[in-house]
Scaffold this motif. Structure first.
Motif, PDB file in Angstrom:
ATOM      1  N   GLU A   1      -4.882   5.447   9.895  1.00  0.00           N
ATOM      2  CA  GLU A   1      -5.519   4.301   9.238  1.00  0.00           C
ATOM      3  C   GLU A   1      -5.432   4.387   7.705  1.00  0.00           C
ATOM      4  O   GLU A   1      -6.190   5.115   7.068  1.00  0.00           O
ATOM      5  CB  GLU A   1      -6.970   4.165   9.693  1.00  0.00           C
ATOM      6  N   PHE A   2      -4.484   3.615   7.159  1.00  0.00           N
ATOM      7  CA  PHE A   2      -4.453   3.415   5.710  1.00  0.00           C
ATOM      8  C   PHE A   2      -5.631   2.532   5.294  1.00  0.00           C
ATOM      9  O   PHE A   2      -6.151   2.668   4.199  1.00  0.00           O
ATOM     10  CB  PHE A   2      -3.138   2.747   5.298  1.00  0.00           C
ATOM     11  N   TYR A   3      -6.013   1.648   6.176  1.00  0.00           N
ATOM     12  CA  TYR A   3      -7.183   0.777   5.966  1.00  0.00           C
ATOM     13  C   TYR A   3      -8.212   1.139   7.024  1.00  0.00           C
ATOM     14  O   TYR A   3      -7.957   1.029   8.223  1.00  0.00           O
ATOM     15  CB  TYR A   3      -6.803  -0.693   6.083  1.00  0.00           C
ATOM     16  N   SER A   4      -9.386   1.604   6.589  1.00  0.00           N
ATOM     17  CA  SER A   4     -10.412   2.054   7.521  1.00  0.00           C
ATOM     18  C   SER A   4     -11.576   1.076   7.534  1.00  0.00           C
ATOM     19  O   SER A   4     -12.363   1.016   6.585  1.00  0.00           O
ATOM     20  CB  SER A   4     -10.911   3.455   7.132  1.00  0.00           C
ATOM     21  N   ALA A   5     -11.703   0.327   8.621  1.00  0.00           N
ATOM     22  CA  ALA A   5     -12.854  -0.564   8.771  1.00  0.00           C
ATOM     23  C   ALA A   5     -14.148   0.232   8.892  1.00  0.00           C
ATOM     24  O   ALA A   5     -15.222  -0.239   8.492  1.00  0.00           O
ATOM     25  CB  ALA A   5     -12.654  -1.461   9.989  1.00  0.00           C
ATOM     26  N   ALA A   6     -14.056   1.462   9.438  1.00  0.00           N
ATOM     27  CA  ALA A   6     -15.250   2.302   9.557  1.00  0.00           C
ATOM     28  C   ALA A   6     -15.805   2.647   8.184  1.00  0.00           C
ATOM     29  O   ALA A   6     -17.024   2.580   7.955  1.00  0.00           O
ATOM     30  CB  ALA A   6     -14.912   3.567  10.336  1.00  0.00           C
ATOM     31  N   LEU A   7     -14.940   2.995   7.245  1.00  0.00           N
ATOM     32  CA  LEU A   7     -15.404   3.270   5.882  1.00  0.00           C
ATOM     33  C   LEU A   7     -15.943   2.002   5.233  1.00  0.00           C
ATOM     34  O   LEU A   7     -16.975   2.030   4.546  1.00  0.00           O
ATOM     35  CB  LEU A   7     -14.267   3.853   5.039  1.00  0.00           C
ATOM     36  N   GLU A   8     -15.252   0.902   5.451  1.00  0.00           N
ATOM     37  CA  GLU A   8     -15.715  -0.371   4.886  1.00  0.00           C
ATOM     38  C   GLU A   8     -17.123  -0.698   5.398  1.00  0.00           C
ATOM     39  O   GLU A   8     -17.978  -1.170   4.634  1.00  0.00           O
ATOM     40  CB  GLU A   8     -14.743  -1.487   5.246  1.00  0.00           C
ATOM     41  N   GLY A   9     -17.376  -0.408   6.659  1.00  0.00           N
ATOM     42  CA  GLY A   9     -18.690  -0.662   7.226  1.00  0.00           C
ATOM     43  C   GLY A   9     -19.784   0.202   6.626  1.00  0.00           C
ATOM     44  O   GLY A   9     -20.969  -0.139   6.697  1.00  0.00           O
ATOM     45  N   GLN A  10     -19.400   1.316   6.014  1.00  0.00           N
ATOM     46  CA  GLN A  10     -20.366   2.189   5.332  1.00  0.00           C
ATOM     47  C   GLN A  10     -20.502   1.843   3.848  1.00  0.00           C
ATOM     48  O   GLN A  10     -21.180   2.544   3.103  1.00  0.00           O
ATOM     49  CB  GLN A  10     -19.925   3.653   5.455  1.00  0.00           C
TER      50      GLN A  10
ATOM     51  N   LEU B   1      -2.029   1.680  10.532  1.00  0.00           N
ATOM     52  CA  LEU B   1      -2.783   0.444  10.332  1.00  0.00           C
ATOM     53  C   LEU B   1      -3.073   0.257   8.846  1.00  0.00           C
ATOM     54  O   LEU B   1      -3.612   1.154   8.200  1.00  0.00           O
ATOM     55  CB  LEU B   1      -4.102   0.511  11.104  1.00  0.00           C
ATOM     56  N   GLY B   2      -2.691  -0.881   8.302  1.00  0.00           N
ATOM     57  CA  GLY B   2      -3.112  -1.254   6.966  1.00  0.00           C
ATOM     58  C   GLY B   2      -2.193  -0.858   5.838  1.00  0.00           C
ATOM     59  O   GLY B   2      -2.540  -1.059   4.662  1.00  0.00           O
ATOM     60  N   PHE B   3      -1.009  -0.311   6.151  1.00  0.00           N
ATOM     61  CA  PHE B   3      -0.153   0.119   5.041  1.00  0.00           C
ATOM     62  C   PHE B   3       0.285  -1.048   4.178  1.00  0.00           C
ATOM     63  O   PHE B   3       0.398  -0.919   2.948  1.00  0.00           O
ATOM     64  CB  PHE B   3       1.076   0.869   5.570  1.00  0.00           C
ATOM     65  N   GLU B   4       0.508  -2.195   4.792  1.00  0.00           N
ATOM     66  CA  GLU B   4       0.990  -3.333   3.996  1.00  0.00           C
ATOM     67  C   GLU B   4      -0.020  -3.724   2.920  1.00  0.00           C
ATOM     68  O   GLU B   4       0.372  -4.134   1.809  1.00  0.00           O
ATOM     69  CB  GLU B   4       1.308  -4.527   4.910  1.00  0.00           C
ATOM     70  N   ARG B   5      -1.314  -3.560   3.198  1.00  0.00           N
ATOM     71  CA  ARG B   5      -2.324  -3.875   2.180  1.00  0.00           C
ATOM     72  C   ARG B   5      -2.329  -2.823   1.077  1.00  0.00           C
ATOM     73  O   ARG B   5      -2.461  -3.137  -0.109  1.00  0.00           O
ATOM     74  CB  ARG B   5      -3.709  -3.979   2.816  1.00  0.00           C
ATOM     75  N   VAL B   6      -2.206  -1.550   1.462  1.00  0.00           N
ATOM     76  CA  VAL B   6      -2.123  -0.494   0.448  1.00  0.00           C
ATOM     77  C   VAL B   6      -0.886  -0.706  -0.419  1.00  0.00           C
ATOM     78  O   VAL B   6      -0.942  -0.586  -1.652  1.00  0.00           O
ATOM     79  CB  VAL B   6      -2.092   0.891   1.121  1.00  0.00           C
ATOM     80  N   GLU B   7       0.221  -1.026   0.216  1.00  0.00           N
ATOM     81  CA  GLU B   7       1.465  -1.264  -0.522  1.00  0.00           C
ATOM     82  C   GLU B   7       1.310  -2.415  -1.505  1.00  0.00           C
ATOM     83  O   GLU B   7       1.807  -2.360  -2.641  1.00  0.00           O
ATOM     84  CB  GLU B   7       2.592  -1.554   0.467  1.00  0.00           C
ATOM     85  N   ARG B   8       0.590  -3.421  -1.104  1.00  0.00           N
ATOM     86  CA  ARG B   8       0.457  -4.624  -1.935  1.00  0.00           C
ATOM     87  C   ARG B   8      -0.645  -4.494  -2.987  1.00  0.00           C
ATOM     88  O   ARG B   8      -0.463  -4.883  -4.140  1.00  0.00           O
ATOM     89  CB  ARG B   8       0.167  -5.816  -1.013  1.00  0.00           C
ATOM     90  N   GLU B   9      -1.779  -3.883  -2.607  1.00  0.00           N
ATOM     91  CA  GLU B   9      -2.959  -3.922  -3.470  1.00  0.00           C
ATOM     92  C   GLU B   9      -3.226  -2.641  -4.252  1.00  0.00           C
ATOM     93  O   GLU B   9      -3.947  -2.675  -5.261  1.00  0.00           O
ATOM     94  CB  GLU B   9      -4.195  -4.245  -2.611  1.00  0.00           C
ATOM     95  N   VAL B  10      -2.676  -1.510  -3.785  1.00  0.00           N
ATOM     96  CA  VAL B  10      -2.998  -0.226  -4.426  1.00  0.00           C
ATOM     97  C   VAL B  10      -1.792   0.387  -5.124  1.00  0.00           C
ATOM     98  O   VAL B  10      -1.859   0.755  -6.302  1.00  0.00           O
ATOM     99  CB  VAL B  10      -3.566   0.766  -3.379  1.00  0.00           C
ATOM    100  N   LEU B  11      -0.674   0.509  -4.426  1.00  0.00           N
ATOM    101  CA  LEU B  11       0.446   1.282  -4.944  1.00  0.00           C
ATOM    102  C   LEU B  11       1.029   0.761  -6.257  1.00  0.00           C
ATOM    103  O   LEU B  11       1.472   1.578  -7.085  1.00  0.00           O
ATOM    104  CB  LEU B  11       1.552   1.390  -3.885  1.00  0.00           C
TER     105      LEU B  11
END
Length: 673
Positions: A526-535, A248-258
């Protein structure tokens, strides 16, 4: 009369060796590995081979003691068990009546890994509703919480599956010191031509024995992992089908982080060459079943959670998690599913005031409404092991703090106690164990009777519960009955053996079937963690320079690196003179360039200092470490060193995830003593 007892090593080590203990006339005369344990494979480490000397050490406490000197002085007089327990219960009852149960803190940790002996002491304080220890933050909460946010609360790759790996990376893990049986498995794999790569700031024994060592700068592991992802994407080595189905979320990591983690930039961050980074990424990308053994040490710094997340995500990019022999392993304990609440939470409020393990000193000195007025410490030595150890000792020096310590020896912490209770070693107890670096559980039998008047944690917890009117069944049950209650709630492979069969079953394999499972909220990696975002934490892995580290680095020229010692990994082995001699006096390691600049010679007494403290150690001059780094192996008591203990230098600052300890974010200088 001679007999051989099969039991389990209870030291805080991932391997959890099955042992054969030879006993003659009530004394341990030999300890050897159990050949019927497939992972630990019939040998025990050089430390555990000497545990008979630990059991029969003349330094063992023989009776309960009451303080007759000043706190910290270590002067005590013998008393009876009954007198000690009556005094403890009376003092606690008075404190609860005056200030409520929150004025008491129960503190038991990991020196005994048995599930009953480790859990029942804390279970007593849970039932009493006292202030509650948020345990493990000095060790593993950062890496565990980061793993859980990425993979979920479940074990990683099976270490025995490494036989199917075609590349092995020890990332921040000194296997010879902390996972020696995995190293033994590797030796067989490497004979088939499989490479071992070690990524570690120091040239440890494991690094010296590897095919390739990458001496990364401390705290830059996330940047390297993200750069490897960058290259895998660039070179079309990512498994797009696996990413789409299982992550989950690799496309965002690929686009925004890498895009920010190019080889040129990351070479400047990590201190590695562009050529080496490219070579590592190519090795990893072309391997079908690469196995990463993750170490906890790389997470004990300000951005430790990000480091763990980034590295744990790498097998998802290539699909290695889906193939036997591939993936990553941090720990396995989460896959041993028993009803731990039987011993840990028999009753009591669901929530209460928490005391973070690594901020014990702050709690003792500053907590109010009510202040802590009593503390019970078992299976740990916080005056040595906690960050800000000087602050811990100032707290323990309080005349109005009633302190009880349960320990086999008169530890540094015990010297501050009002009452000291003699504790058994694991060879004098029985218990159920689970490994956290392999997929096994096993019941360990008592090898010898308790020495002197030593009592187990279980016996102490039950005796105090009786005096305090705590009536939960677990405080009146035999250990066989407690075992049955824990196993009644077992799930998965852990439920395959009946409780009554466990004591005679030997090592029981509890590895999950199939490939890596994910127990995140999404059920995916989870490449993108909503749980971490919630914290309020970054939901995607990243690396940024830490402002506080940058500030400290500008002021202090050296960075601290701590690691387990080979013969004195922690103070649990201090009671064996042979091992103390093998390790030598407490020391630090300094690069020749840094030693030369300070006019220091090998073997000289030196002082390590910063704003928090100064400690005195011997110096070893070696290029095992990089310039700008000072390595201190093991946690050693003061009376073995020139002065003090290393954790006096470390702050009680939190990691980014899991409120863990930041030992490796310590900056200091070294000069002649």
């Amino acid at each position: 009369m001679a007999t051989t007892i099969r039991t389990v090593c209870a030291h805080d080590c991932p391997d959890m060796c099955s042992l054969l203990v030879r006993v003659e006339n009530g004394r341990v005369v030999r300890i050897s590995g159990d050949p019927d344990q497939p992972f630990t494979a019939g040998f025990a480490c050089s430390k555990v081979n000497r545990d008979g000397e630990l059991v029969h050490s003349p330094e063992r406490l023989k009776t309960p003691l009451r303080r007759v000197g000043v706190k910290g002085e270590g002067r005590f007089a013998p008393i009876s068990w009954n007198a000690a327990l009556e005094e403890i219960a009376a003092r606690w009852r008075a404190i609860i009546a005056e200030s409520g149960p929150l004025a008491i803190l129960g503190y038991a940790y990991s020196a005994h890994q048995g599930l009953m002996n480790r859990g029942l002491v804390n279970g007593l304080f849970h039932a009493l509703g006292t202030s509650r220890l948020q345990a493990g933050t000095v060790c593993d909460t950062c890496c565990e919480e980061a793993w859980n946010a990425t993979v979920g609360p479940i074990g990683g790759a099976d270490p025995e599956a490494v036989v199917d790996a075609d590349l092995v990376i020890a990332w921040g893990a000194d296997l010879m010191a902390t996972n020696v049986h995995f190293w033994a498995k590797l030796e067989a794999v490497r004979k088939k031509g499989v490479q071992l790569v070690v990524i570690d700031p120091r040239r440890s024994r494991t690094a010296r024995g590897a095919d390739w060592h990458l001496p990364i700068r401390i705290g830059t592991d996330a940047a390297l992992a993200l750069c490897i992802m960058h290259i895998l994407v660039r070179d079309d080595l990512a498994d797009r089908a696996y990413l789409a189905q299982q992550t989950l979320g690799f496309e965002r990591v690929e686009r925004e982080v890498l895009p920010r983690f190019t080889p040129d930039r990351v070479a400047g961050i990590t201190g590695l060459s562009v050529a080496d980074i490219e070579r590592l990424a190519a090795l990893y990308g072309k391997a079908r079943t690469p196995f990463i053994r993750l170490g906890e040490g790389m997470t004990r710094l300000a951005q430790g959670g990000q480091a763990l997340r980034a590295v744990a995500l790498l097998p998802g990019v290539t699909g290695a998690y889906g193939r036997p022999g591939g993936g990553a392993m941090l720990m396995t304990a989460a896959s041993c599913e028993l009803d731990y609440n039987v011993v840990r939470k028999p009753s009591g409020p669901a929530s209460t005031r928490l005391v973070n393990h690594l901020r014990l000193g702050e709690a003792l000195l500053e907590m109010s409404d009510p202040p802590l007025r009593a503390i019970f410490i078992a299976a740990n030595n916080p005056a040595v092991t906690c960050p800000e150890a000087g602050k811990v000792r100032r707290g323990l020096m309080r005349d109005d703090l009633f302190t009880v310590v349960h320990d086999p020896f008169l530890s540094v912490t015990a010297r501050y106690a009002d009452i000291v209770l003699p504790a058994t070693t694991y060879l004098e107890t029985e218990d159920l164990y689970r490994a956290y670096g392999a997929y096994y559980m096993q019941y360990g039998q008592r090898a010898v009777e308790p020495q002197g008047e030593a009592w187990s944690n279980v016996r102490v917890a039950q005796a105090l519960a009786a005096r305090l009117g705590v009536t939960d069944p677990v405080f009146g049950q035999s250990q066989a009955e407690i075992l049955a209650a824990m196993m009644k709630g077992a799930r998965g492979p852990s439920a395959a053996v009946a409780a009554q069969d466990l004591p005679a079953a030997g090592p029981v394999r509890i590895a999950p079937e199939g490939g890596q499972q994910f127990r995140t909220p999404s059920g995916k990696l989870e490449f993108y963690s909503a749980a971490l975002e919630g914290q309020g934490l970054p939901p995607m892995p990243d690396w940024q320079p830490d402002p506080e580290e940058t500030r400290d680095a500008a002021r202090w020229p050296l960075r601290l690196l701590t690691a387990p010692g080979y013969f004195q990994s922690h103070t649990a082995f201090s009671g064996v003179p042979f091992l103390r001699r093998r390790e030598g006096a407490p020391f630090c390691v300094l690069h020749p360039d840094d030693a030369r600049a300070r006019g220091l010679a090998d073997g000289q007494s030196v002082r390590l200092f910063n704003d928090r403290a100064e400690v005195g150690l011997k110096v070893r001059v070696s290029d095992e470490v990089q310039p700008g780094v000072v390595l201190v192996p093991g946690q050693r008591p003061d009376d073995e060193a020139v002065s003090g203990t290393v954790n006096m230098l470390c702050s009680d600052r939190y990691t980014d995830i899991g409120e863990g300890a930041t030992y490796q974010s310590t900056y200091l200088d070294v000069k002649a003593w």
